[in-house]
Motif scaffolding. Structure first.
Motif, PDB file in Angstrom:
ATOM      1  N   VAL A  76      10.810  -3.330 -11.059  1.00 18.97           N
ATOM      2  CA  VAL A  76      11.637  -3.354 -12.274  1.00 18.97           C
ATOM      3  C   VAL A  76      11.994  -4.773 -12.701  1.00 18.97           C
ATOM      4  O   VAL A  76      11.754  -5.173 -13.838  1.00 18.97           O
ATOM      5  CB  VAL A  76      12.916  -2.506 -12.072  1.00 18.97           C
ATOM      6  CG1 VAL A  76      13.842  -2.638 -13.259  1.00 18.97           C
ATOM      7  CG2 VAL A  76      12.539  -1.050 -11.841  1.00 18.97           C
ATOM      8  N   GLU A  77      12.569  -5.541 -11.786  1.00 17.98           N
ATOM      9  CA  GLU A  77      13.055  -6.872 -12.148  1.00 17.98           C
ATOM     10  C   GLU A  77      11.928  -7.871 -12.382  1.00 17.98           C
ATOM     11  O   GLU A  77      12.047  -8.762 -13.208  1.00 17.98           O
ATOM     12  CB  GLU A  77      14.016  -7.405 -11.084  1.00 17.98           C
ATOM     13  CG  GLU A  77      15.280  -6.588 -10.923  1.00 17.98           C
ATOM     14  CD  GLU A  77      16.131  -6.554 -12.176  1.00 17.98           C
ATOM     15  OE1 GLU A  77      16.264  -7.595 -12.851  1.00 17.98           O
ATOM     16  OE2 GLU A  77      16.674  -5.477 -12.480  1.00 17.98           O
ATOM     17  N   LEU A  78      10.832  -7.745 -11.621  1.00 15.12           N
ATOM     18  CA  LEU A  78       9.736  -8.704 -11.747  1.00 15.12           C
ATOM     19  C   LEU A  78       8.578  -8.152 -12.565  1.00 15.12           C
ATOM     20  O   LEU A  78       7.614  -8.855 -12.832  1.00 15.12           O
ATOM     21  CB  LEU A  78       9.244  -9.122 -10.358  1.00 15.12           C
ATOM     22  CG  LEU A  78      10.319  -9.640  -9.411  1.00 15.12           C
ATOM     23  CD1 LEU A  78       9.714 -10.035  -8.086  1.00 15.12           C
ATOM     24  CD2 LEU A  78      11.049 -10.818 -10.033  1.00 15.12           C
ATOM     25  N   ASP A  79       8.652  -6.879 -12.911  1.00 11.95           N
ATOM     26  CA  ASP A  79       7.630  -6.209 -13.721  1.00 11.95           C
ATOM     27  C   ASP A  79       6.256  -6.241 -13.048  1.00 11.95           C
ATOM     28  O   ASP A  79       5.240  -6.428 -13.709  1.00 11.95           O
ATOM     29  CB  ASP A  79       7.575  -6.824 -15.124  1.00 11.95           C
ATOM     30  CG  ASP A  79       6.901  -5.898 -16.124  1.00 11.95           C
ATOM     31  OD1 ASP A  79       6.968  -4.674 -15.936  1.00 11.95           O
ATOM     32  OD2 ASP A  79       6.301  -6.408 -17.080  1.00 11.95           O
ATOM     33  N   PHE A  80       6.239  -6.085 -11.727  1.00 16.00           N
ATOM     34  CA  PHE A  80       4.979  -5.991 -10.987  1.00 16.00           C
ATOM     35  C   PHE A  80       4.514  -4.545 -11.008  1.00 16.00           C
ATOM     36  O   PHE A  80       5.329  -3.623 -10.979  1.00 16.00           O
ATOM     37  CB  PHE A  80       5.162  -6.420  -9.530  1.00 16.00           C
ATOM     38  CG  PHE A  80       5.210  -7.905  -9.302  1.00 16.00           C
ATOM     39  CD1 PHE A  80       5.422  -8.800 -10.331  1.00 16.00           C
ATOM     40  CD2 PHE A  80       5.054  -8.406  -8.030  1.00 16.00           C
ATOM     41  CE1 PHE A  80       5.470 -10.166 -10.099  1.00 16.00           C
ATOM     42  CE2 PHE A  80       5.091  -9.771  -7.786  1.00 16.00           C
ATOM     43  CZ  PHE A  80       5.301 -10.651  -8.827  1.00 16.00           C
ATOM     44  N   SER A  81       3.217  -4.329 -11.021  1.00 13.84           N
ATOM     45  CA  SER A  81       2.674  -2.973 -10.991  1.00 13.84           C
ATOM     46  C   SER A  81       2.907  -2.351  -9.612  1.00 13.84           C
ATOM     47  O   SER A  81       3.100  -3.051  -8.615  1.00 13.84           O
ATOM     48  CB  SER A  81       1.177  -2.994 -11.287  1.00 13.84           C
ATOM     49  OG  SER A  81       0.470  -3.595 -10.224  1.00 13.84           O
ATOM     50  N   THR A  82       2.860  -1.037  -9.582  1.00 18.09           N
ATOM     51  CA  THR A  82       2.996  -0.322  -8.320  1.00 18.09           C
ATOM     52  C   THR A  82       1.878  -0.725  -7.364  1.00 18.09           C
ATOM     53  O   THR A  82       2.109  -0.939  -6.170  1.00 18.09           O
ATOM     54  CB  THR A  82       2.952   1.201  -8.561  1.00 18.09           C
ATOM     55  OG1 THR A  82       4.024   1.553  -9.434  1.00 18.09           O
ATOM     56  CG2 THR A  82       3.069   1.984  -7.268  1.00 18.09           C
ATOM     57  N   ARG A  83       0.685  -0.864  -7.884  1.00 18.45           N
ATOM     58  CA  ARG A  83      -0.467  -1.225  -7.060  1.00 18.45           C
ATOM     59  C   ARG A  83      -0.294  -2.618  -6.426  1.00 18.45           C
ATOM     60  O   ARG A  83      -0.542  -2.799  -5.236  1.00 18.45           O
ATOM     61  CB  ARG A  83      -1.719  -1.184  -7.923  1.00 18.45           C
ATOM     62  CG  ARG A  83      -2.981  -1.380  -7.163  1.00 18.45           C
ATOM     63  CD  ARG A  83      -4.158  -1.217  -8.095  1.00 18.45           C
ATOM     64  NE  ARG A  83      -5.392  -1.179  -7.347  1.00 18.45           N
ATOM     65  CZ  ARG A  83      -6.567  -0.997  -7.887  1.00 18.45           C
ATOM     66  NH1 ARG A  83      -6.683  -0.840  -9.174  1.00 18.45           N
ATOM     67  NH2 ARG A  83      -7.637  -0.970  -7.142  1.00 18.45           N
ATOM     68  N   LEU A  84       0.131  -3.587  -7.227  1.00 19.24           N
ATOM     69  CA  LEU A  84       0.341  -4.938  -6.713  1.00 19.24           C
ATOM     70  C   LEU A  84       1.480  -4.956  -5.698  1.00 19.24           C
ATOM     71  O   LEU A  84       1.381  -5.569  -4.636  1.00 19.24           O
ATOM     72  CB  LEU A  84       0.631  -5.922  -7.850  1.00 19.24           C
ATOM     73  CG  LEU A  84       0.962  -7.349  -7.438  1.00 19.24           C
ATOM     74  CD1 LEU A  84      -0.171  -7.965  -6.612  1.00 19.24           C
ATOM     75  CD2 LEU A  84       1.252  -8.196  -8.658  1.00 19.24           C
ATOM     76  N   THR A  85       2.553  -4.256  -5.996  1.00 15.61           N
ATOM     77  CA  THR A  85       3.699  -4.193  -5.087  1.00 15.61           C
ATOM     78  C   THR A  85       3.283  -3.602  -3.749  1.00 15.61           C
ATOM     79  O   THR A  85       3.624  -4.127  -2.687  1.00 15.61           O
ATOM     80  CB  THR A  85       4.830  -3.350  -5.711  1.00 15.61           C
ATOM     81  OG1 THR A  85       5.193  -3.931  -6.961  1.00 15.61           O
ATOM     82  CG2 THR A  85       6.047  -3.288  -4.816  1.00 15.61           C
ATOM     83  N   ARG A  86       2.510  -2.532  -3.779  1.00 18.91           N
ATOM     84  CA  ARG A  86       2.036  -1.886  -2.553  1.00 18.91           C
ATOM     85  C   ARG A  86       1.148  -2.838  -1.747  1.00 18.91           C
ATOM     86  O   ARG A  86       1.275  -2.950  -0.538  1.00 18.91           O
ATOM     87  CB  ARG A  86       1.261  -0.616  -2.912  1.00 18.91           C
ATOM     88  CG  ARG A  86       0.923   0.243  -1.719  1.00 18.91           C
ATOM     89  CD  ARG A  86       0.196   1.525  -2.097  1.00 18.91           C
ATOM     90  NE  ARG A  86       0.895   2.277  -3.116  1.00 18.91           N
ATOM     91  CZ  ARG A  86       0.323   2.705  -4.253  1.00 18.91           C
ATOM     92  NH1 ARG A  86      -0.941   2.474  -4.514  1.00 18.91           N
ATOM     93  NH2 ARG A  86       1.024   3.394  -5.133  1.00 18.91           N
ATOM     94  N   LYS A  87       0.261  -3.550  -2.449  1.00 15.81           N
ATOM     95  CA  LYS A  87      -0.655  -4.475  -1.773  1.00 15.81           C
ATOM     96  C   LYS A  87       0.119  -5.615  -1.109  1.00 15.81           C
ATOM     97  O   LYS A  87      -0.156  -5.986   0.030  1.00 15.81           O
ATOM     98  CB  LYS A  87      -1.645  -5.045  -2.785  1.00 15.81           C
ATOM     99  CG  LYS A  87      -2.676  -5.972  -2.156  1.00 15.81           C
ATOM    100  CD  LYS A  87      -3.534  -6.665  -3.174  1.00 15.81           C
ATOM    101  CE  LYS A  87      -4.511  -5.736  -3.828  1.00 15.81           C
ATOM    102  NZ  LYS A  87      -5.479  -6.460  -4.673  1.00 15.81           N
ATOM    103  N   LEU A  88       1.100  -6.169  -1.806  1.00 24.40           N
ATOM    104  CA  LEU A  88       1.883  -7.278  -1.263  1.00 24.40           C
ATOM    105  C   LEU A  88       2.684  -6.864  -0.036  1.00 24.40           C
ATOM    106  O   LEU A  88       2.746  -7.598   0.949  1.00 24.40           O
ATOM    107  CB  LEU A  88       2.806  -7.854  -2.335  1.00 24.40           C
ATOM    108  CG  LEU A  88       2.125  -8.613  -3.467  1.00 24.40           C
ATOM    109  CD1 LEU A  88       3.105  -8.889  -4.599  1.00 24.40           C
ATOM    110  CD2 LEU A  88       1.494  -9.892  -2.968  1.00 24.40           C
ATOM    111  N   THR A  89       3.290  -5.675  -0.077  1.00 21.58           N
ATOM    112  CA  THR A  89       4.061  -5.223   1.080  1.00 21.58           C
ATOM    113  C   THR A  89       3.137  -4.872   2.243  1.00 21.58           C
ATOM    114  O   THR A  89       3.422  -5.208   3.388  1.00 21.58           O
ATOM    115  CB  THR A  89       4.975  -4.028   0.738  1.00 21.58           C
ATOM    116  OG1 THR A  89       4.211  -2.996   0.139  1.00 21.58           O
ATOM    117  CG2 THR A  89       6.103  -4.433  -0.178  1.00 21.58           C
ATOM    118  N   LYS A  90       2.009  -4.238   1.958  1.00 21.19           N
ATOM    119  CA  LYS A  90       1.053  -3.876   3.007  1.00 21.19           C
ATOM    120  C   LYS A  90       0.504  -5.111   3.724  1.00 21.19           C
ATOM    121  O   LYS A  90       0.312  -5.109   4.938  1.00 21.19           O
ATOM    122  CB  LYS A  90      -0.099  -3.069   2.406  1.00 21.19           C
ATOM    123  CG  LYS A  90      -1.133  -2.647   3.405  1.00 21.19           C
ATOM    124  CD  LYS A  90      -2.272  -1.900   2.736  1.00 21.19           C
ATOM    125  CE  LYS A  90      -3.362  -1.621   3.744  1.00 21.19           C
ATOM    126  NZ  LYS A  90      -4.661  -1.490   3.138  1.00 21.19           N
TER     127      LYS A  90
END
Length: 70
Positions: free
Chosen positions: A24-38
Motif C-alpha cells: 500500500v505505502e510503497l505501491d509494490f505489486s503482490t508479486r514483487l513483494t512476495r519475491k522480495l520477502t522470499k
C-alpha cells in the motif's frame, strides 16, 4: 540495480503487517513483494523481515532491490 530503500515506520502504519505496508505505502505489486520477502531482501531493524511481521512505530525497514532482477 544496487538500490536500497529505507523507511521508518510512523504512528499511522503501526500495527500493519509488513506485506500490507509494502504493497500500500510503497505501491509494490503482490508479486514483487512476495519475491522480495522470499529472497530475504527485506529487513526490519537489521533482521530478516517476514510478510506476517507486525510493524511498530520506529521500526526501521530496509529493502534491498539489488537482487530483485531474477
Amino acid at each position: 540495480m544496487g538500490d536500497r530503500l529505507k523507511f521508518v515506520v510512523d504512528k499511522k502504519n503501526e500495527g500493519k503487517k509488513l506485506v500490507n505496508f509494502i504493497k500500500v505505502e510503497l505501491d509494490f505489486s503482490t508479486r514483487l513483494t512476495r519475491k522480495l520477502t522470499k529472497n530475504g531482501c527485506i529487513y526490519i531493524n537489521n533482521k530478516t523481515g517476514y510478510s506476517s511481521d507486525i510493524l511498530k512505530e520506529g521500526d526501521r525497514i530496509e529493502i534491498d532491490l539489488s537482487t530483485e532482477e531474477t
